[in-house]
Design a protein around this motif. Structure first.
Motif, PDB file in Angstrom:
ATOM      1  N   ILE A 161     -18.216 -28.185 -37.846  1.00 55.91           N
ATOM      2  CA  ILE A 161     -18.044 -28.064 -39.298  1.00 55.91           C
ATOM      3  C   ILE A 161     -16.964 -29.024 -39.776  1.00 55.91           C
ATOM      4  O   ILE A 161     -17.100 -29.686 -40.821  1.00 55.91           O
ATOM      5  CB  ILE A 161     -17.717 -26.613 -39.676  1.00 55.91           C
ATOM      6  N   ALA A 162     -15.920 -29.148 -38.993  1.00 51.12           N
ATOM      7  CA  ALA A 162     -14.875 -30.110 -39.359  1.00 51.12           C
ATOM      8  C   ALA A 162     -15.471 -31.508 -39.395  1.00 51.12           C
ATOM      9  O   ALA A 162     -15.189 -32.306 -40.305  1.00 51.12           O
ATOM     10  CB  ALA A 162     -13.720 -30.036 -38.371  1.00 51.12           C
ATOM     11  N   ALA A 163     -16.302 -31.790 -38.415  1.00 53.78           N
ATOM     12  CA  ALA A 163     -16.907 -33.124 -38.366  1.00 53.78           C
ATOM     13  C   ALA A 163     -17.796 -33.362 -39.573  1.00 53.78           C
ATOM     14  O   ALA A 163     -17.903 -34.487 -40.068  1.00 53.78           O
ATOM     15  CB  ALA A 163     -17.713 -33.264 -37.079  1.00 53.78           C
ATOM     16  N   ALA A 164     -18.407 -32.280 -40.045  1.00 50.04           N
ATOM     17  CA  ALA A 164     -19.319 -32.428 -41.176  1.00 50.04           C
ATOM     18  C   ALA A 164     -18.589 -32.769 -42.460  1.00 50.04           C
ATOM     19  O   ALA A 164     -19.200 -33.030 -43.478  1.00 50.04           O
ATOM     20  CB  ALA A 164     -20.138 -31.154 -41.344  1.00 50.04           C
ATOM     21  N   MET A 165     -17.280 -32.688 -42.441  1.00 55.09           N
ATOM     22  CA  MET A 165     -16.529 -33.016 -43.647  1.00 55.09           C
ATOM     23  C   MET A 165     -16.100 -34.465 -43.671  1.00 55.09           C
ATOM     24  O   MET A 165     -15.484 -34.911 -44.639  1.00 55.09           O
ATOM     25  CB  MET A 165     -15.274 -32.146 -43.720  1.00 55.09           C
ATOM     26  N   LEU A 173     -20.710 -18.405 -39.458  1.00 55.41           N
ATOM     27  CA  LEU A 173     -21.006 -17.183 -38.710  1.00 55.41           C
ATOM     28  C   LEU A 173     -22.384 -17.263 -38.085  1.00 55.41           C
ATOM     29  O   LEU A 173     -22.587 -16.922 -36.918  1.00 55.41           O
ATOM     30  CB  LEU A 173     -20.896 -15.973 -39.640  1.00 55.41           C
ATOM     31  N   ALA A 174     -23.330 -17.774 -38.875  1.00 53.26           N
ATOM     32  CA  ALA A 174     -24.695 -17.861 -38.366  1.00 53.26           C
ATOM     33  C   ALA A 174     -24.759 -18.788 -37.165  1.00 53.26           C
ATOM     34  O   ALA A 174     -25.382 -18.476 -36.140  1.00 53.26           O
ATOM     35  CB  ALA A 174     -25.625 -18.347 -39.471  1.00 53.26           C
ATOM     36  N   ALA A 175     -24.079 -19.918 -37.276  1.00 54.82           N
ATOM     37  CA  ALA A 175     -24.119 -20.893 -36.190  1.00 54.82           C
ATOM     38  C   ALA A 175     -23.490 -20.321 -34.934  1.00 54.82           C
ATOM     39  O   ALA A 175     -23.994 -20.531 -33.822  1.00 54.82           O
ATOM     40  CB  ALA A 175     -23.387 -22.170 -36.610  1.00 54.82           C
ATOM     41  N   ILE A 176     -22.415 -19.599 -35.127  1.00 54.59           N
ATOM     42  CA  ILE A 176     -21.768 -19.007 -33.958  1.00 54.59           C
ATOM     43  C   ILE A 176     -22.738 -18.074 -33.248  1.00 54.59           C
ATOM     44  O   ILE A 176     -22.916 -18.127 -32.032  1.00 54.59           O
ATOM     45  CB  ILE A 176     -20.486 -18.248 -34.379  1.00 54.59           C
ATOM     46  N   ILE A 177     -23.394 -17.258 -34.038  1.00 56.44           N
ATOM     47  CA  ILE A 177     -24.319 -16.297 -33.436  1.00 56.44           C
ATOM     48  C   ILE A 177     -25.480 -17.035 -32.769  1.00 56.44           C
ATOM     49  O   ILE A 177     -25.878 -16.745 -31.644  1.00 56.44           O
ATOM     50  CB  ILE A 177     -24.824 -15.319 -34.508  1.00 56.44           C
ATOM     51  N   LEU A 178     -25.959 -18.036 -33.475  1.00 57.25           N
ATOM     52  CA  LEU A 178     -27.096 -18.796 -32.949  1.00 57.25           C
ATOM     53  C   LEU A 178     -26.746 -19.444 -31.615  1.00 57.25           C
ATOM     54  O   LEU A 178     -27.442 -19.271 -30.606  1.00 57.25           O
ATOM     55  CB  LEU A 178     -27.493 -19.857 -33.971  1.00 57.25           C
ATOM     56  N   ASN A 201     -15.287 -24.709 -55.837  1.00 55.07           N
ATOM     57  CA  ASN A 201     -16.668 -24.275 -55.687  1.00 55.07           C
ATOM     58  C   ASN A 201     -16.743 -23.160 -54.657  1.00 55.07           C
ATOM     59  O   ASN A 201     -16.886 -23.389 -53.462  1.00 55.07           O
ATOM     60  CB  ASN A 201     -17.513 -25.478 -55.272  1.00 55.07           C
ATOM     61  N   TRP A 202     -16.600 -21.957 -55.175  1.00 56.10           N
ATOM     62  CA  TRP A 202     -16.530 -20.829 -54.246  1.00 56.10           C
ATOM     63  C   TRP A 202     -17.832 -20.595 -53.524  1.00 56.10           C
ATOM     64  O   TRP A 202     -17.854 -20.158 -52.385  1.00 56.10           O
ATOM     65  CB  TRP A 202     -16.106 -19.571 -54.998  1.00 56.10           C
ATOM     66  N   LEU A 203     -18.922 -20.916 -54.218  1.00 59.10           N
ATOM     67  CA  LEU A 203     -20.224 -20.713 -53.597  1.00 59.10           C
ATOM     68  C   LEU A 203     -20.342 -21.572 -52.343  1.00 59.10           C
ATOM     69  O   LEU A 203     -20.835 -21.144 -51.310  1.00 59.10           O
ATOM     70  CB  LEU A 203     -21.304 -21.084 -54.612  1.00 59.10           C
ATOM     71  N   PHE A 204     -19.817 -22.773 -52.461  1.00 60.23           N
ATOM     72  CA  PHE A 204     -19.859 -23.693 -51.333  1.00 60.23           C
ATOM     73  C   PHE A 204     -19.148 -23.090 -50.135  1.00 60.23           C
ATOM     74  O   PHE A 204     -19.639 -23.087 -49.003  1.00 60.23           O
ATOM     75  CB  PHE A 204     -19.169 -24.993 -51.742  1.00 60.23           C
ATOM     76  N   ILE A 205     -17.984 -22.545 -50.424  1.00 57.01           N
ATOM     77  CA  ILE A 205     -17.213 -21.960 -49.340  1.00 57.01           C
ATOM     78  C   ILE A 205     -17.974 -20.796 -48.721  1.00 57.01           C
ATOM     79  O   ILE A 205     -18.049 -20.655 -47.497  1.00 57.01           O
ATOM     80  CB  ILE A 205     -15.839 -21.515 -49.875  1.00 57.01           C
ATOM     81  N   SER A 206     -18.584 -19.985 -49.579  1.00 59.68           N
ATOM     82  CA  SER A 206     -19.373 -18.873 -49.043  1.00 59.68           C
ATOM     83  C   SER A 206     -20.449 -19.373 -48.108  1.00 59.68           C
ATOM     84  O   SER A 206     -20.635 -18.857 -47.011  1.00 59.68           O
ATOM     85  CB  SER A 206     -20.033 -18.101 -50.182  1.00 59.68           C
ATOM     86  N   ILE A 207     -21.149 -20.419 -48.577  1.00 56.64           N
ATOM     87  CA  ILE A 207     -22.251 -20.945 -47.759  1.00 56.64           C
ATOM     88  C   ILE A 207     -21.726 -21.440 -46.421  1.00 56.64           C
ATOM     89  O   ILE A 207     -22.277 -21.142 -45.358  1.00 56.64           O
ATOM     90  CB  ILE A 207     -22.977 -22.073 -48.515  1.00 56.64           C
ATOM     91  N   ILE A 208     -20.612 -22.160 -46.499  1.00 53.29           N
ATOM     92  CA  ILE A 208     -20.067 -22.696 -45.251  1.00 53.29           C
ATOM     93  C   ILE A 208     -19.727 -21.574 -44.296  1.00 53.29           C
ATOM     94  O   ILE A 208     -20.040 -21.621 -43.103  1.00 53.29           O
ATOM     95  CB  ILE A 208     -18.814 -23.550 -45.535  1.00 53.29           C
TER      96      ILE A 208
END
Lengths: 308, 484, 243, 656
Positions: free
Chosen positions: A80-84, D525-530, D513-520
């Motif tokens: 994610i850091a890299a994606a920035m 979390l999703a990526a970690i689980i995946l 852009n709070w929505l952005f932060i939410s998505i990230i």
């Protein structure tokens, strides 16, 4: 966000993820050449990763689920850091007001779990590494804010992409400022990625290591994830460094690729040179080294604020 | 005449009756009867259901109504707990003291009421001296060396002090020489009305002598010593009586002369003297609190502190004066609880040394909690009354022409609180190492009942803040010429 | 001693001065003279008090002062005699001349108190202190009498007696002497009161006397107890109550 | 809003229940149930009031609110919500906490009563409009908290610690007296709603501001007034230390906000002062924490740190106010408000967690813990969530508020130019530094307490469902605010618009852009689980086994060879040695056959042990030397009369 921007962002990210081990291999190769050895091939890191991927995973019997999830979190956070990061002049995948803070803190998350995972084993070797990592990271973060952050504060922009875009190389003071900043980032990279003179990635003495000793008890896929994320991390810092010298005004792919390759190579050469000619510091003097870097940052800032 | 007989003659009569009766129980019942009657009457007079019309040298005004209620209330509770107190086994030596206990109490009530209702300085003086005389043998109740010494010191010091007050009264006569007040035989009401004509030199002298003289009885420093000795060595009901009502009676004398002084040019001087006295008292308490080793003495010094605060409040004037009046009420209630509970502690641990008292909260849970709460109350922690009165006094100080007094006061009070708290908490919490203390369950006695009711009263008066009380205090301040 | 002489000389001067001024005023004059004479006698008794070292002398002085005060009280009624008016002097005489001195004597005898007063400072120093304060009091009284209508000599004598009483208490150790000092102080107040005016109603005066008597009575009991339980007659026995 | 009143009544009713029912267990259960119900009821009335309605229209019916002694403005309601939100899980925990003591035969009635009174009075503090009512509730709150702390009163450190707390509260309330008197004098009213626009008070202005800020600052534990926190928090029963740290110190913050509201303006120097003090509090708070081994003491120092972070936000807001810059104010105050909420949540979580551990192990010393993760994994996860949140790491709530504060720095630099960027960078670096230290500290406690192997034998480790429930509620909010901050930001925005900045209601927390932060975060979390499951698949293919850890060839590894907390933090603590009063006791093994070696480290509070106590001691020594006025001889008593009269007469003589 438009779809094309999104796709381009994805491509940038993939570039980072793909070339990260290559950069590590390049540095190692150069270092070997400077020390008069033949060295492993440049692509050796890829082979290493592949090998690790196929190995059996061994967990310590005293470890808990932290050891299991930590590599994952580590990788995700680093990615994610890299994606920035902006590659060339493209807008990165994640870019919003204030992402510079997220960038710093998400790396902090990775570190948090890495330290926990190290302590999870309950062995004094890992503990030693974790303790050092925690201590040096405390000083590394201010350096980050003194370099990239200072540009952000001066330009009033808070997105890494925009911060880099605001760099103008037509003012002499600014150039000096940027050069000193890049030195700071270099020191930061050395610290964060556990390179010489802070840490010796190639040593085989547990007592003197930082990063390597923390993953002493990991193997197989876990080690693969750790190694890969540490490659990415090194590459992230390389890109941070590169972007200082990137003329963002020019929007041409050819120029972009050329400059990118040139600067990355130059960076790897300098990294290799530093690794060749210096020896590792005593553990006790590392904070001084970091404070020195911080001092450079402050000085730089003062110069800038009162001359521009 | 009814009020006169109930308030003054009846106690005197009962003094005689108590002398004749042998049984302490009967004496108690009679005294209870007298005290309840007295209380009811005081309350009625206070509320205004009964308009008193007293003969001779007596009369009532807002101030004496309030003070009468205060002392009557204190007396009532003291008598109430006295019987159970006297029945305690540890008092073998004081059989003789028990015999005269109620007699003296009744005489005390008589003298005290007479002092408070008196409209004449001479009468006031005689009655006030009589209260000293009635209390002195009660101080010697325990019949031990300390009590004897305390009694001697108290008797002697207060007698000398009150003699000085008499000189002050004579000065007042001098001050009226050659004015229309000459020959009016020292009636307050007359003096107050025409105080402006008094000779300022003698008035000042009079104020100084009366204030200093009565200070021995009020416990304003540096004349506090006898009072402290006596309060700390008297049996706890008597100590409560002294702190809660005797000091108030003496304070009345100072207030009377202050009232006379108010409309004259001496006013500012009197205020300054009161402020000085109050500050010295606070300072003395402040010093003592650093080296406490006797918890009854601690409480006695706390009385010095609070009377000092009252003197400060009166001296500052304005809203602080009103606060001081409230403080009189709350302090007398609060001191009762403190002394009653301290008495329980003393009974259990048989020592007045702080170091000998441990783990009160475990050994005497009920007493311990009451003690703790009353400590909070005396430290001006809401919702107890003193919080409100102190707040008013502080406010008055801040907006007087000498706001620095507030800072000194707060500084001193803060350290008094810290050191007092340290001592009291040590008594309450520290581990019990004294093996001799029996760990039996504390029985609920009438003294506990009294403390609980008084604490509730302390909260209730403050929170409900009865209209009648406020009006009364506003009337007092009007009498003192205070503009709000 | 020279100082005392000069002092008494000035006092006599003062007295004579008054004498000559008031010579024409008849009754009031006699009253004044008598008042002044008695006050001077009172002062002399105070001097005696300060130099004597015997406890019994104190009692005698108290008796003497009591007589003086009685005379002072009786004197105004010479012209218009009434039984009612005699109640106060009679009580005074009874209390101050008979009852209290007797009581104190009894205590002294009962407790077998040593006859000397055990002073804490030299007698001569004590005398000097008293003379000094007396001078100051007289000077102040003289200044004050200019603004207010007060009889300087009784006023000052009374005040001196108060001061002497206090000094006796402060500089003597024996408790019984303290009581005597207290009584001297009371006598001083009484004298002083008569100087100021007879404003106080008789009831109150009698009340005051009673109070004083009871105080002394209680003190006597206390001394008795102190000597039996603390085995001592002086203040050194009273040192238990400390902060 | 009458519902709130009934809710308070229901809460108080729980006292009656516990006091009247004989059976201890049943009484406790019923009382806790009632209290929880009361709190939920309260929350259900105060939450909609905060979110949906216009605060000016809220009030008790006039019968309950004579002379407007209560008021419901957004700021008060915001804090009311925090209190109730935190009190609910604390109460749930309290049930299982007190049950232990009932089992031991200890009476908990009084403690519960204090708990209820504390909660109720705290709630009234934030809705009080009348200054005297405010002071009363404030004192009742402090006193009941004090009494609650005294649960294990036989212990020496409990006595001193609680007393520190009481004494400091007393100082604070004295200052508050003066503060409110002056305000009353200025406005001629006792109602807080009438205290406004006080910036024209001339010379009093500075005095008033400093008084208010100092008094409330003492309560909230800014340095150098922090010394009571590490004394009082560790010794309190868990429910009280949780509430103290979570809520009561926040009342100081509430007061600071109110103070600002009275003036509605802050001079610039004040902004810098607050910012400076807060930075120092934050940095040294966390550094002190790093040097502690007592888990509760450590958390108490973390409260100092977090109060510092809140203070940084307030300081930024003050600077914005001085320059009348809306975005700076919103970001500064908004960050502070949100962090107040966040800290209340995760600090309560951590304190309850530490209480659970203390109850099971009987010690607060983290050096003797270890390996708890093997006892209860879920408990560790909950504790870990709190730890990550308090370190300000994404994706939990601590990050969000720190993010806003960072943005405040950026915006200040951007808006005010001049030398501001430089100063703001320094502040930002300070905050980043704090973050780094917090990471070090929380990795320390998590790893020493939970990871590795057990250092001491654990007889039992049981966590009841109530404890899980209460921890889960708090952890849920940590995650929720972290991952989905929009609604909470909206609330903060509303509070700001209704009381602080006179902007129009549409001003969002700027262009974040709070929505952005939410998505990230969701992606994270999703990526970690995946990846976690992918890893599982890979491991299934290539094998996985468990083996002894690597010991450099040495086989006899045991629990004593683990890294200790002292060693872990030693490197960092060495740096500010003198400030931390950091002592080490090293006994290194010597010789060929080395004897036993040891390493110990201690840190005591500088203000407490080097300034305050010595000052107090020398003062009392000095004062004990004063013999004047304490003679025992009666002759002196008499002499005093004479002397006093003489002195007074001289004064009279000199009097004009």
């Amino acid at each position: 966000m438009e779809l094309t921007t999104f796709v381009r962002g994805i491509i940038s990210l993939l570039v980072v993820l793909g070339f990260a081990p290559l950069f590590a291999g390049l540095v190692n190769k150069l270092k070997a050449i400077f020390t008069g050895r033949l060295g492993a091939p440049v692509l050796q890191p890829y082979s290493d990763l592949k090998r690790l991927f196929r190995k059996e995973t061994i967990n310590a019997n005293s470890s808990s689920f932290i050891s299991v999830i930590s590599p994952t979190i580590n990788l995700v956070a680093v990615v994610i850091a890299a994606a920035m990061l902006p590659i060339g002049f493209e807008r990165p995948l994640i870019s919003f007001e204030g992402d510079i803070i997220l960038f710093a803190y998400i790396l902090g998350l990775a570190r948090f779990f890495q330290i926990l995972a190290a302590m999870d084993i309950g062995s004094s070797f890992e503990g030693m590494g974790a303790s050092r990592e925690a201590a040096f990271a405390v000083f590394a973060e201010p350096i980050f804010f003194f370099t990239l952050g200072s540009i952000a504060f001066i330009s009033g922009l808070t997105s890494i992409y925009e911060i880099y875009h605001s760099i103008r190389l037509d003012n002499v003071t600014y150039i000096v400022f940027i050069i000193v900043c890049s030195i700071s980032v270099f020191i930061l990279a050395v610290t964060e990625c556990s390179r010489m003179p802070v840490d010796d990635p190639k040593t085989h003495l547990e007592l003197t290591m930082i990063h390597e000793v923390m993953i002493l008890d990991n193997s197989g896929v876990d080690l693969f994830l750790y190694q890969y994320s540490s490659h990415i991390k090194l590459f992230i810092y390389a890109i941070l460094e590169t972007s200082f010298f990137y003329p963002f005004g020019i929007r041409s792919y050819t120029v972009a690729i050329v400059i990118f390759v040139v600067v990355i190579t130059a960076l790897s050469i300098s990294l290799a040179i530093v690794e060749t000619i210096t020896s590792r510091f005593k553990m006790k003097s590392i904070p001084h080294y970091l404070l020195f870097a911080t001092a450079i940052g402050i000085l730089n800032l003062l110069i800038y604020t009162f001359t521009v | 005449m009814l009020e006169f007989s109930v308030l003054i003659l009846f106690p005197l009569f009962c003094t005689g009756v108590c002398y004749l009766l042998k049984s302490i129980r009967t004496q108690y019942i009679i005294s209870m009867f007298v005290s309840s009657f007295h209380l009811i009457f005081s309350l009625m007079i206070f509320i205004g259901w009964y308009e008193p019309n007293l003969p001779f040298f007596f009369s009532t005004d807002s101030l004496s109504k309030l003070f009468l209620l205060v002392i009557s209330n204190v007396y009532f509770w003291v008598v109430l707990v006295s019987f159970s107190y006297l029945r305690r086994p540890a008092l073998a030596k004081s059989e003789e003291g028990k015999r005269y206990y109620f007699l003296l109490l009744n005489f005390y009530l008589f003298a005290n009421t007479a002092a408070i209702l008196s409209n004449h300085f001479g009468m006031y003086w005689v009655a006030a001296e009589a209260t000293t005389l009635s209390v002195a043998p009660l101080i010697y109740f325990y019949r031990n060396e300390e009590a004897l010494e305390a009694m001697w010191k108290y008797l002697f010091l207060v007698s000398v002090g009150i003699a000085f007050a008499f000189i002050g009264i004579l000065f007042l006569i001098l001050a009226s020489k050659g004015t229309i007040l000459e020959g009016h035989q020292l009636f307050f009401s007359e003096f107050v009305k025409k105080a402006a004509v008094l000779n300022p030199v003698w008035l000042k002298a009079s104020f100084i002598f009366i204030f200093v003289g009565l200070s021995t009885k009020i416990g304003i420093a540096p004349m506090h010593s006898g009072d402290v000795d006596a309060t700390s060595n008297a049996p706890s009901p008597i100590a409560a009586l002294m702190s809660g009502s005797l000091r108030i009676t003496a304070l009345l004398g100072v207030l009377r002369i202050f009232q006379i002084v108010s409309p004259t040019s001496t006013h500012e001087f009197a205020k300054t003297i009161l402020v000085i006295g109050g500050l010295i008292s606070l300072f003395v308490a402040f010093i003592y609190m650093f080296k406490v080793n006797n918890y009854k003495r601690l409480l006695a010094y706390s009385s010095v502190e609070h009377l000092g605060i009252i003197a400060l409040g009166i001296g500052i004037g304005g809203i602080a004066f009103i606060g001081a009046m409230y403080h009189v009420i709350y302090n007398s209630l609060n001191k009762m609880v403190l002394f009653f509970t301290a008495g329980n502690i003393h009974r259990k641990f048989k020592t007045r040394e702080v170091s000998g008292v441990t783990s009160v909260l475990n050994i005497l849970p009920l007493t311990g909690w009451m003690f703790l709460l009353s400590f909070f109350a005396i430290s001006a922690i809401p919702p107890f009354g003193i919080f409100f009165s102190e707040l008013m006094i502080f406010q008055g100080m801040l907006f007087s022409d000498k706001p620095w007094i507030l800072f000194i006061t707060m500084f001193l009070l803060l350290f008094i609180f810290i050191n007092m708290g340290k001592t009291i908490f040590q008594m309450l919490y520290s581990k019990n190492e004294n093996e001799e203390i029996l760990l039996e369950k504390e029985k609920f006695e009438i003294i506990h009942f009294a403390t609980i009711v008084i604490l509730i009263l302390l909260i209730a008066i403050a929170v409900i803040s009865p209209e009648i009380l406020r009006d009364n205090i506003l009337n007092i301040s009007k009498d003192f010429g205070i503009k709000l | 001693m020279v100082f005392i002489q000069s002092c008494s000389h000035s006092i006599i001067q003062l007295m004579i001065g008054n004498f000559s001024v008031l010579a024409s005023l008849g009754y009031k004059l006699i009253k004044n003279i008598m008042q002044n004479v008695l006050s001077i006698l009172f002062c002399l008794s105070l001097f005696y008090l300060s130099v004597t070292s015997r406890v019994k002398a104190y009692v005698t002085v108290l008796q003497f002062q009591g007589v003086l005060l009685t005379v002072l009280l009786v004197f105004p009624f010479i012209g218009h005699f009434s039984i009612y008016a005699l109640i106060l002097p009679a009580t005074l005489f009874f209390v101050k001349v008979i009852l209290i001195p007797k009581y104190i004597k009894k205590i002294i005898l009962d407790l077998d108190i040593k006859r000397t007063i055990e002073p804490t400072i030299q007698q001569i120093t004590f005398l000097l202190i008293i003379i000094f304060s007396m001078t100051i009091i007289f000077i102040i009284s003289n200044v004050l009498s200019k603004s207010t209508d007060i009889e300087t000599i009784p006023f000052a004598s009374g005040f001196t007696a108060i001061a002497v009483g206090i000094f006796v208490i402060i500089y003597r150790k024996k408790l019984i002497v303290h009581v005597a000092g207290f009584l001297v102080l009371e006598n001083g107040i009484f004298l002083f009161g008569t100087a100021v005016a007879s404003e106080l109603p008789m009831m109150i005066e009698i009340g005051v006397l009673l109070d004083v008597f009871v105080v002394v009575f209680l003190m006597g009991i206390a001394i008795n107890k102190i000597s039996s339980t603390l085995s001592g007659f002086d203040v050194t026995a009273l040192g238990r109550l400390k902060d | 809003m009458d519902l709130l009143f009934y809710a308070l009544v229901v809460q108080i009713a729980s006292i009656i229940v516990i006091a009247s029912v004989r059976n201890n267990h049943k009484a406790s259960a019923a009382a806790h149930l009632l209290l929880t119900a009361g709190l939920v009821l309260g929350l259900s009335s105060s939450f909609p009031a905060l979110v949906f309605s216009n605060s000016s229209s809220l009030n008790f019916s006039s019968l309950l609110n004579p002379a407007n002694i209560f008021r419901f403005d957004s700021l008060g309601l915001f804090f009311l919500n925090i209190i109730q939100l935190v009190a609910i899980p604390t109460t749930i925990y309290s049930h299982s906490y007190l049950r232990h003591y009932i089992d031991e035969g200890k009476s908990v009635t009084s403690n519960f009563i204090f708990f209820v009174l504390m909660i109720v009075s705290t709630q009234v503090v934030v809705i009080a409009n009348h200054a005297i009512l405010f002071l009363i509730c404030w004192e009742v709150m402090s006193t009941t908290a004090y009494l609650g702390i005294l649960f294990e009163k036989e212990k020496r450190d409990v006595q001193t610690g609680s007393f520190y707390y009481l004494a400091v509260s007393h100082v604070a309330v004295f200052l508050l007296y003066i503060f409110f008197f002056l305000l009353h004098q200025q406005t001629n009213s006792w109602l807080m709603s009438d205290f406004h626009n006080l910036q024209n008070t001339g010379s009093l202005f500075i005095l008033l501001y400093t008084l208010g800020l100092t008094a409330f600052g003492i309560k909230s534990g800014f340095m150098p007034f922090h010394f009571w926190l590490p004394r009082a928090h560790p010794i309190a029963p868990t429910i009280f230390s949780a509430f103290l740290s979570g809520i009561i110190i926040k009342m100081g913050i509430y007061g600071i906000f109110r103070t600002y509201q009275f003036f509605n303006y802050a001079p610039e120097w004040l902004g810098w002062l607050v910012l400076g003090i807060s930075l120092i509090s934050a940095i040294f708070g966390v550094w002190y924490a790093l040097a502690q081994h007592d888990i509760k003491r450590l958390l108490a120092y973390h409260s100092v740190e977090n109060i510092g972070i809140i203070g940084i936000g307030i300081g930024v807001g003050f600077i914005g106010s001085a320059y009348n810059s809306l975005p700076i104010q919103i970001l500064g105050f908004g960050g502070a408000l949100l962090h107040t909420l966040n800290h209340a949540i995760f600090k309560t979580l951590l304190f309850i967690g530490s209480g659970v551990i203390y109850q099971n192990l009987g010690t607060r010393n983290i050096e003797s813990m270890g390996g708890l993760v093997h006892r209860s994994r879920y408990f560790f996860i909950l504790f870990l969530i709190g730890s990550i949140a308090i370190s300000g790491l994404p994706p939990f709530n601590g990050f969000i508020s720190e993010f806003i504060i960072f943005n405040g720095f950026f915006t200040t630099a951007k808006e005010l130019k001049n030398y501001y960027p430089l100063l703001m960078i320094i502040s930002a670096v300070g905050l980043a530094f704090v973050g780094g230290l917090a990471v070090a500290c929380f990795t320390k406690i998590n790893s020493i307490m939970f990871l590795g192997t057990e250092r001491k034998e654990i007889k039992k480790f049981h966590i009841s469902n109530y404890e899980y429930l209460s921890l889960s509620i708090l952890a849920f909010f940590c995650v929720l605010i972290g991952v989905y901050p929009q609604p909470f930001i909206g609330i903060v925005n509303k509070v700001l618009n209704n009381g602080f900045v006179t902007a129009n209601h549409s001003s969002e927390l700027l262009n974040i852009n709070w929505l952005f932060i939410s998505i990230i975060f969701i992606a994270l979390l999703a990526a970690i689980i995946l990846i976690f499951f992918l890893k599982r698949l890979i491991q299934k293919k290539y094998g996985k086994r468990i083996s002894a850890p690597w010991g450099c060839g040495y086989e006899g590894l045991n629990y004593r060879m683990q890294y200790t907390a002292s060693s872990y933090a030693d490197e960092l603590n060495e740096i500010p040695k003198s400030i931390l009063v950091y002592h080490k006791k090293v006994q290194s093994p010597k010789g060929i056959f080395p004897a036993k070696g040891s390493f110990e480290s201690h840190s005591v509070d500088l203000i407490d042990s080097k300034i305050l106590l010595p000052a107090f001691r020398s003062m009392s020594k000095l004062i004990c030397r004063i013999k004047f006025l304490s003679y025992t001889d009666i002759r002196y008593y008499i002499a005093f009369i004479l002397i006093t009269i003489t002195i007074y007469s001289v004064i009279a003589f000199l009097w004009n």
